[in-house]
Design a protein around this motif. Structure first.
Motif, PDB file in Angstrom:
ATOM      1  N   THR A   1       4.187   1.166 -14.343  1.00  0.00           N
ATOM      2  CA  THR A   1       4.354  -0.290 -14.292  1.00  0.00           C
ATOM      3  C   THR A   1       4.319  -0.788 -12.855  1.00  0.00           C
ATOM      4  N   VAL A   2       4.968  -0.063 -11.949  1.00  0.00           N
ATOM      5  CA  VAL A   2       4.924  -0.436 -10.535  1.00  0.00           C
ATOM      6  C   VAL A   2       3.491  -0.411 -10.027  1.00  0.00           C
TER       7      VAL A   2
ATOM      8  N   GLY B   1       6.253  -5.980  -8.534  1.00  0.00           N
ATOM      9  CA  GLY B   1       6.082  -4.549  -8.348  1.00  0.00           C
ATOM     10  C   GLY B   1       7.052  -3.968  -7.335  1.00  0.00           C
ATOM     11  N   LEU B   2       7.217  -4.655  -6.211  1.00  0.00           N
ATOM     12  CA  LEU B   2       8.163  -4.177  -5.205  1.00  0.00           C
ATOM     13  C   LEU B   2       9.601  -4.254  -5.719  1.00  0.00           C
ATOM     14  N   GLY B   3       9.901  -5.297  -6.497  1.00  0.00           N
ATOM     15  CA  GLY B   3      11.244  -5.409  -7.052  1.00  0.00           C
ATOM     16  C   GLY B   3      11.555  -4.286  -8.023  1.00  0.00           C
ATOM     17  N   LEU B   4      10.598  -3.964  -8.903  1.00  0.00           N
ATOM     18  CA  LEU B   4      10.802  -2.864  -9.838  1.00  0.00           C
ATOM     19  C   LEU B   4      10.885  -1.531  -9.095  1.00  0.00           C
ATOM     20  N   ALA B   5      10.061  -1.372  -8.061  1.00  0.00           N
ATOM     21  CA  ALA B   5      10.111  -0.143  -7.267  1.00  0.00           C
ATOM     22  C   ALA B   5      11.473   0.025  -6.595  1.00  0.00           C
TER      23      ALA B   5
ATOM     24  N   ALA C   1       0.825  -1.204   0.000  1.00  0.00           N
ATOM     25  CA  ALA C   1       0.000   0.000   0.000  1.00  0.00           C
ATOM     26  C   ALA C   1       0.861   1.256   0.000  1.00  0.00           C
ATOM     27  N   ALA C   2       1.923   1.280   0.816  1.00  0.00           N
ATOM     28  CA  ALA C   2       2.770   2.468   0.910  1.00  0.00           C
ATOM     29  C   ALA C   2       3.440   2.785  -0.418  1.00  0.00           C
ATOM     30  N   ILE C   3       4.049   1.783  -1.025  1.00  0.00           N
ATOM     31  CA  ILE C   3       4.734   2.005  -2.300  1.00  0.00           C
ATOM     32  C   ILE C   3       3.720   2.322  -3.401  1.00  0.00           C
ATOM     33  N   GLY C   4       2.547   1.676  -3.329  1.00  0.00           N
ATOM     34  CA  GLY C   4       1.519   1.968  -4.321  1.00  0.00           C
ATOM     35  C   GLY C   4       1.077   3.418  -4.269  1.00  0.00           C
ATOM     36  N   VAL C   5       0.843   3.945  -3.064  1.00  0.00           N
ATOM     37  CA  VAL C   5       0.417   5.344  -2.924  1.00  0.00           C
ATOM     38  C   VAL C   5       1.486   6.294  -3.459  1.00  0.00           C
ATOM     39  N   VAL C   6       2.735   6.018  -3.122  1.00  0.00           N
ATOM     40  CA  VAL C   6       3.824   6.897  -3.549  1.00  0.00           C
ATOM     41  C   VAL C   6       3.969   6.897  -5.069  1.00  0.00           C
TER      42      VAL C   6
ATOM     43  N   LEU D   1       1.553  -3.455 -11.460  1.00  0.00           N
ATOM     44  CA  LEU D   1       1.979  -4.732 -10.870  1.00  0.00           C
ATOM     45  C   LEU D   1       1.462  -4.888  -9.439  1.00  0.00           C
ATOM     46  N   LEU D   2       1.519  -3.818  -8.665  1.00  0.00           N
ATOM     47  CA  LEU D   2       1.045  -3.890  -7.285  1.00  0.00           C
ATOM     48  C   LEU D   2      -0.471  -4.050  -7.206  1.00  0.00           C
ATOM     49  N   ALA D   3      -1.170  -3.627  -8.259  1.00  0.00           N
ATOM     50  CA  ALA D   3      -2.624  -3.755  -8.268  1.00  0.00           C
ATOM     51  C   ALA D   3      -3.085  -5.144  -8.670  1.00  0.00           C
TER      52      ALA D   3
END
Length: 225
Positions: free
Chosen positions: A74-75, A90-94, A23-28, A78-80
């Motif tokens: 893309t991040v 998604g976390l790896g690409l982030a 959620a945190a990385i997705g929001v950012v 992937l997270l969605a």
């Protein structure tokens, strides 16, 4: 090894971390992607890339800026996606994108570049240690999410109630929102000096030296007249 060979309590904690990091990385990254939409914002971001990467000029800056935008979206996509594979990817690409951004910002800070970052949001604050601290925090969250995903296993989320995962996701989303406006929060405590403003103290007053005996005598005679 699956999650069955691990204590349920550890799996629950790992899944909380995964949900919070997701959620945190997705929001950012949603904020980062949206902040570059529109011709004016895209032009500002491309100009920031040119200032932060001196070797990028003309079409190179456009290509680098376009790659950053593609990475952001893309991040987010992937997270969605449902399932563990999308979250890990998604976390790896982030993490990779954040590592590159941090290296670019560190080099810009070392050179004393006064350009803004505009990587996450439309802040006009010149690059400084504030952005490096923010990116370091994001990298910690991302790596923690990846590590927790590996420890909990593919079916770890099945051992955690949905309500608990939503609570963890809400906490992570709040953390992501705070990190998104981290530069604005830093400005509240370290207000940048306005251009042209003087940092010197109040003007010094010139004290008149005490009058000599002759000057005092002359002044007394003038008053007697």
């Amino acid at each position: 090894m699956g999650s069955r060979s691990r204590p349920v309590s550890m799996v629950v904690v790992m899944e909380w971390i995964v949900a919070g990091a997701r959620a945190a990385i997705g929001v950012v990254f949603v904020s980062a992607a949206l902040s570059k939409l529109g011709r004016r914002r895209w032009t500002e971001f491309r100009a920031a890339v040119t200032a932060l990467v001196p070797a990028a000029r003309g079409s190179r800056s456009t290509a680098l800026a376009g790659m950053a935008v593609i990475a952001d979206w893309t991040v987010v996509l992937l997270l969605a996606l449902p399932g563990r594979a999308g979250v890990v990817a998604g976390l790896g690409l982030a993490a990779s994108a954040l590592a590159v951004y941090t290296l670019v910002l560190a080099a810009a800070v070392r050179r004393g570049t006064g350009a803004p970052c505009r990587c996450f949001g439309a802040s006009t604050r010149p690059v400084s240690g504030v952005q490096l601290i923010r990116n370091a925090a994001l990298l910690v969250v991302t790596v923690a999410g990846l590590a927790a995903a590996g420890l909990s296993g593919d079916s770890g989320s099945e051992a955690v109630p949905d309500a608990a995962l939503w609570v963890a996701a809400g906490a992570g989303g709040l953390l992501g929102a705070v990190l998104t406006v981290f530069e604005d929060l830093a400005d509240l405590f370290t207000e940048p000096v306005r251009p042209g403003a003087s940092t010197a103290g109040p003007p010094l007053t010139t004290r008149r030296p005490p009058a000599t005996t002759q000057e005092h005598h002359t002044t007394t005679q003038e008053h007697q007249r």
